[in-house]
Design an enzyme around this catalytic site. Structure first.
Site, PDB file in Angstrom:
ATOM      1  N   HIS A  24      37.119  38.222  39.804  1.00 31.71           N
ATOM      2  CA  HIS A  24      38.428  37.859  40.679  1.00 31.71           C
ATOM      3  C   HIS A  24      39.533  38.823  41.041  1.00 31.71           C
ATOM      4  O   HIS A  24      40.865  38.706  41.034  1.00 31.71           O
ATOM      5  CB  HIS A  24      38.899  36.988  39.589  1.00 31.71           C
ATOM      6  CG  HIS A  24      38.998  37.027  38.501  1.00 31.71           C
ATOM      7  ND1 HIS A  24      40.278  37.885  38.293  1.00 31.71           N
ATOM      8  CD2 HIS A  24      38.651  35.890  37.338  1.00 31.71           C
ATOM      9  CE1 HIS A  24      40.306  37.206  36.522  1.00 31.71           C
ATOM     10  NE2 HIS A  24      39.141  37.037  36.462  1.00 31.71           N
ATOM     11  N   HIS A  78      38.477  30.204  24.240  1.00 36.79           N
ATOM     12  CA  HIS A  78      39.175  29.750  25.818  1.00 36.79           C
ATOM     13  C   HIS A  78      37.831  29.768  26.156  1.00 36.79           C
ATOM     14  O   HIS A  78      37.274  30.103  26.050  1.00 36.79           O
ATOM     15  CB  HIS A  78      39.260  31.993  25.579  1.00 36.79           C
ATOM     16  CG  HIS A  78      40.019  32.496  26.740  1.00 36.79           C
ATOM     17  ND1 HIS A  78      40.789  31.313  28.242  1.00 36.79           N
ATOM     18  CD2 HIS A  78      39.222  33.093  27.811  1.00 36.79           C
ATOM     19  CE1 HIS A  78      40.634  31.681  29.061  1.00 36.79           C
ATOM     20  NE2 HIS A  78      39.776  33.310  29.234  1.00 36.79           N
ATOM     21  N   GLU A  80      37.771  29.499  29.923  1.00 37.04           N
ATOM     22  CA  GLU A  80      37.763  30.457  31.263  1.00 37.04           C
ATOM     23  C   GLU A  80      35.878  31.076  31.474  1.00 37.04           C
ATOM     24  O   GLU A  80      35.622  31.204  30.288  1.00 37.04           O
ATOM     25  CB  GLU A  80      37.624  31.754  31.424  1.00 37.04           C
ATOM     26  CG  GLU A  80      37.909  32.360  32.734  1.00 37.04           C
ATOM     27  CD  GLU A  80      39.149  33.466  33.425  1.00 37.04           C
ATOM     28  OE1 GLU A  80      39.453  33.683  32.334  1.00 37.04           O
ATOM     29  OE2 GLU A  80      38.630  33.879  34.395  1.00 37.04           O
ATOM     30  N   ASP A  82      33.999  32.897  32.121  1.00 40.59           N
ATOM     31  CA  ASP A  82      33.014  34.060  31.401  1.00 40.59           C
ATOM     32  C   ASP A  82      32.486  34.439  29.451  1.00 40.59           C
ATOM     33  O   ASP A  82      32.589  34.812  29.246  1.00 40.59           O
ATOM     34  CB  ASP A  82      33.701  35.387  31.566  1.00 40.59           C
ATOM     35  CG  ASP A  82      34.844  35.125  31.137  1.00 40.59           C
ATOM     36  OD1 ASP A  82      35.961  34.537  31.361  1.00 40.59           O
ATOM     37  OD2 ASP A  82      35.417  36.350  30.515  1.00 40.59           O
ATOM     38  N   HIS A 145      45.420  34.574  27.904  1.00 43.05           N
ATOM     39  CA  HIS A 145      46.062  33.843  29.560  1.00 43.05           C
ATOM     40  C   HIS A 145      45.862  32.744  30.009  1.00 43.05           C
ATOM     41  O   HIS A 145      45.951  32.722  31.435  1.00 43.05           O
ATOM     42  CB  HIS A 145      45.559  35.151  30.311  1.00 43.05           C
ATOM     43  CG  HIS A 145      44.771  35.209  30.935  1.00 43.05           C
ATOM     44  ND1 HIS A 145      44.002  34.837  32.081  1.00 43.05           N
ATOM     45  CD2 HIS A 145      43.190  35.901  29.774  1.00 43.05           C
ATOM     46  CE1 HIS A 145      42.280  35.063  32.425  1.00 43.05           C
ATOM     47  NE2 HIS A 145      41.943  35.128  31.019  1.00 43.05           N
ATOM     48  N   ASP A 164      40.580  37.179  24.895  1.00 39.04           N
ATOM     49  CA  ASP A 164      40.874  37.991  26.152  1.00 39.04           C
ATOM     50  C   ASP A 164      42.007  39.087  25.643  1.00 39.04           C
ATOM     51  O   ASP A 164      41.968  40.322  26.271  1.00 39.04           O
ATOM     52  CB  ASP A 164      40.911  37.447  27.358  1.00 39.04           C
ATOM     53  CG  ASP A 164      40.074  37.065  27.728  1.00 39.04           C
ATOM     54  OD1 ASP A 164      38.659  37.413  28.242  1.00 39.04           O
ATOM     55  OD2 ASP A 164      40.363  35.680  28.722  1.00 39.04           O
ATOM     56  N   TYR A 192      43.216  47.077  32.524  1.00 38.13           N
ATOM     57  CA  TYR A 192      43.332  45.231  32.017  1.00 38.13           C
ATOM     58  C   TYR A 192      44.191  44.482  31.688  1.00 38.13           C
ATOM     59  O   TYR A 192      44.412  43.633  32.062  1.00 38.13           O
ATOM     60  CB  TYR A 192      42.145  45.459  30.715  1.00 38.13           C
ATOM     61  CG  TYR A 192      41.247  44.214  30.116  1.00 38.13           C
ATOM     62  CD1 TYR A 192      40.340  43.485  30.399  1.00 38.13           C
ATOM     63  CD2 TYR A 192      42.383  43.111  28.861  1.00 38.13           C
ATOM     64  CE1 TYR A 192      40.134  42.394  30.024  1.00 38.13           C
ATOM     65  CE2 TYR A 192      41.905  41.747  28.867  1.00 38.13           C
ATOM     66  CZ  TYR A 192      40.758  41.257  29.195  1.00 38.13           C
ATOM     67  OH  TYR A 192      40.162  40.210  28.673  1.00 38.13           O
ATOM     68  N   HIS A 225      36.355  41.112  25.208  1.00 37.30           N
ATOM     69  CA  HIS A 225      35.671  42.235  26.461  1.00 37.30           C
ATOM     70  C   HIS A 225      35.893  43.594  24.929  1.00 37.30           C
ATOM     71  O   HIS A 225      36.474  43.897  25.554  1.00 37.30           O
ATOM     72  CB  HIS A 225      36.544  42.570  27.726  1.00 37.30           C
ATOM     73  CG  HIS A 225      36.372  41.038  28.342  1.00 37.30           C
ATOM     74  ND1 HIS A 225      34.819  40.320  28.782  1.00 37.30           N
ATOM     75  CD2 HIS A 225      37.146  39.351  28.347  1.00 37.30           C
ATOM     76  CE1 HIS A 225      35.215  39.151  29.460  1.00 37.30           C
ATOM     77  NE2 HIS A 225      36.313  38.698  29.365  1.00 37.30           N
TER      78      HIS A 225
END
Ligand code: FEO
Length: 397
Positions: A24, A78, A80, A82, A145, A164, A192, A225
């Protein structure tokens, strides 16, 4: 990439995404990983899933350890996509007894997948569950986040599964910090932080204070990640403390876009002034620089001198893109100045000033404008601008 036992009976079962290049708007030039962890105990527990498209990797890894249908619990740290886009398929396959998530996690899972009938188990900070030999404690990390974000902490091992936070977009066959070059790793962790976590720096400060207050023993940090902090988790905690304070160094950036090289000539003269005053300076031409690499440098720079030619009564489009992106990331404690060449109207400098003021930069002056091509006198003014910024910065850092 096969599973790796990161601690006894706790396995990395994630996936490596070697080919992703855009996250993104963030340039992930070294790819990324989607980390998921399988804890083998009386209650077999999967922490997070991976991005859709990597289902085969996740299941293959789990199957090397256990039949996936034996999984009892799924923890969604989380929502999101991904990490959660495979939750529906995993839930369908595994039929878990419970899906643990925060209150906002449940709300967001419902908003993503519209499934009322999953066995949600809402947890909050301080809650813990027993898996048999091990327990898991949950720490909500709202807005780090996303509103649903939380950490899972395994006290006996000092293992923090941190979603994250503390991650890096870095695809490697190695899984631990001590297996790669530390400066490379910290560079990706800084990128990051700058591109994802920066707007929530005040919350990072609160979280670190909370970790200190409850004296959380952290021996390993496993983010969703990149690489796992095994050798020195204290190093990334220390970096987050430093980055989230947004303390500036004696460092300035000259960032510009140019139409016919006049603004570029101004940028070079400004750099000259900065260097004369001994500031560590970097120059970025937007024609060849990615926004996310610039933001990485913004993280600890004390001054940003931003230039654009005027095009159709505005700034050049690449500058508009950068400033829009930067404004969302809310960098703090910066000195700002604007410059640029123009033909007949010259609005770009004023517009850059306005955006810098919105970002609460200390804007030093109305900016330096030059009509068409700079004269030697104009370039001298640009050198002076560089010197002025450097001297002001020196007083501030
Ligand atoms: Fe890696 Fe916020 O997802």
């Amino acid at each position: 990439m096969p599973p790796i036992e990161i601690l006894k009976d706790i396995h990395w079962v994630g996936a490596i995404d070697w080919n992703i290049r855009d996250f993104h708007g963030y340039s992930v030039d070294r790819g990324t990983t989607y980390n998921a962890f399988l804890l083998m105990d009386d209650k077999i527990t999967l922490f997070d899933t991976v991005k859709k498209g990597f289902k085969g990797d996740l299941l293959e890894n789990i199957r090397k350890i256990i039949d996936p249908t034996k999984i009892d619990y799924v923890v969604v740290n989380h929502v999101e996509m991904d990490h959660s886009s495979l939750v529906p398929e995993i839930t369908e396959l595994v039929q878990p007894e419970k899906i643990f998530c925060s209150e906002m996690g449940k709300k967001n899972l419902l908003a993503h997948f519209h499934t009322e009938n999953w066995p949600y188990e809402v947890v909050k900070t301080g809650d813990s569950i027993s898996l048999g030999k091990r327990t898991v404690q949950f720490i909500e990390t709202r807005m780090l986040h996303w509103p649903d974000s939380m950490f899972s902490y395994i006290p006996g091992d000092g293992l923090l599964i941190s979603s994250d936070a503390f991650g890096q977009h870095l695809a490697t066959t190695e899984r631990f910090d001590d297996e790669v070059d530390l400066s490379l790793l910290l560079g990706h962790a800084a990128k990051y932080y700058a591109n994802i976590i920066l707007p929530y720096s005040n919350l990072v400060q609160k979280l670190l204070a909370q970790v200190k207050e409850i004296d959380l023993k952290v021996d390993m940090i496993a983010p969703d990640h990149g690489l796992i902090w095994r050798k020195n988790p204290g190093k990334i905690l220390e970096c987050y403390d430093e980055w989230s304070q947004q303390r500036s160094k004696f460092k300035a950036l000259v960032i510009y876009d140019t139409m016919w090289h006049s603004t570029e000539m101004m940028a070079q003269a400004i750099m000259e002034g900065l260097v004369e005053e001994g500031v560590s300076a970097r120059s970025f031409d937007l024609a060849v620089s990615h926004r996310s690499d610039i933001i990485t440098e913004v993280l600890d720079a004390g001054a940003l001198i931003i230039g654009s030619s005027t095009l159709n009564n505005g700034m050049l489009p690449r500058m508009a893109d950068l400033l829009h992106y930067m404004r969302g990331l809310r960098p703090a404690n910066k000195i700002g100045a604007a410059f640029g060449s123009y033909g007949w109207s010259g609005e770009a400098v004023k517009m850059i000033n306005t955006i810098m003021e919105e970002m609460k930069f200390r804007v030093l002056d109305p900016g330096t404008r030059v009509q068409y091509v700079p004269t030697q006198d104009d370039l001298k003014k640009c050198v002076d601008l560089g010197r002025k910024v450097a001297r002001t910065l020196k007083e501030q850092v």
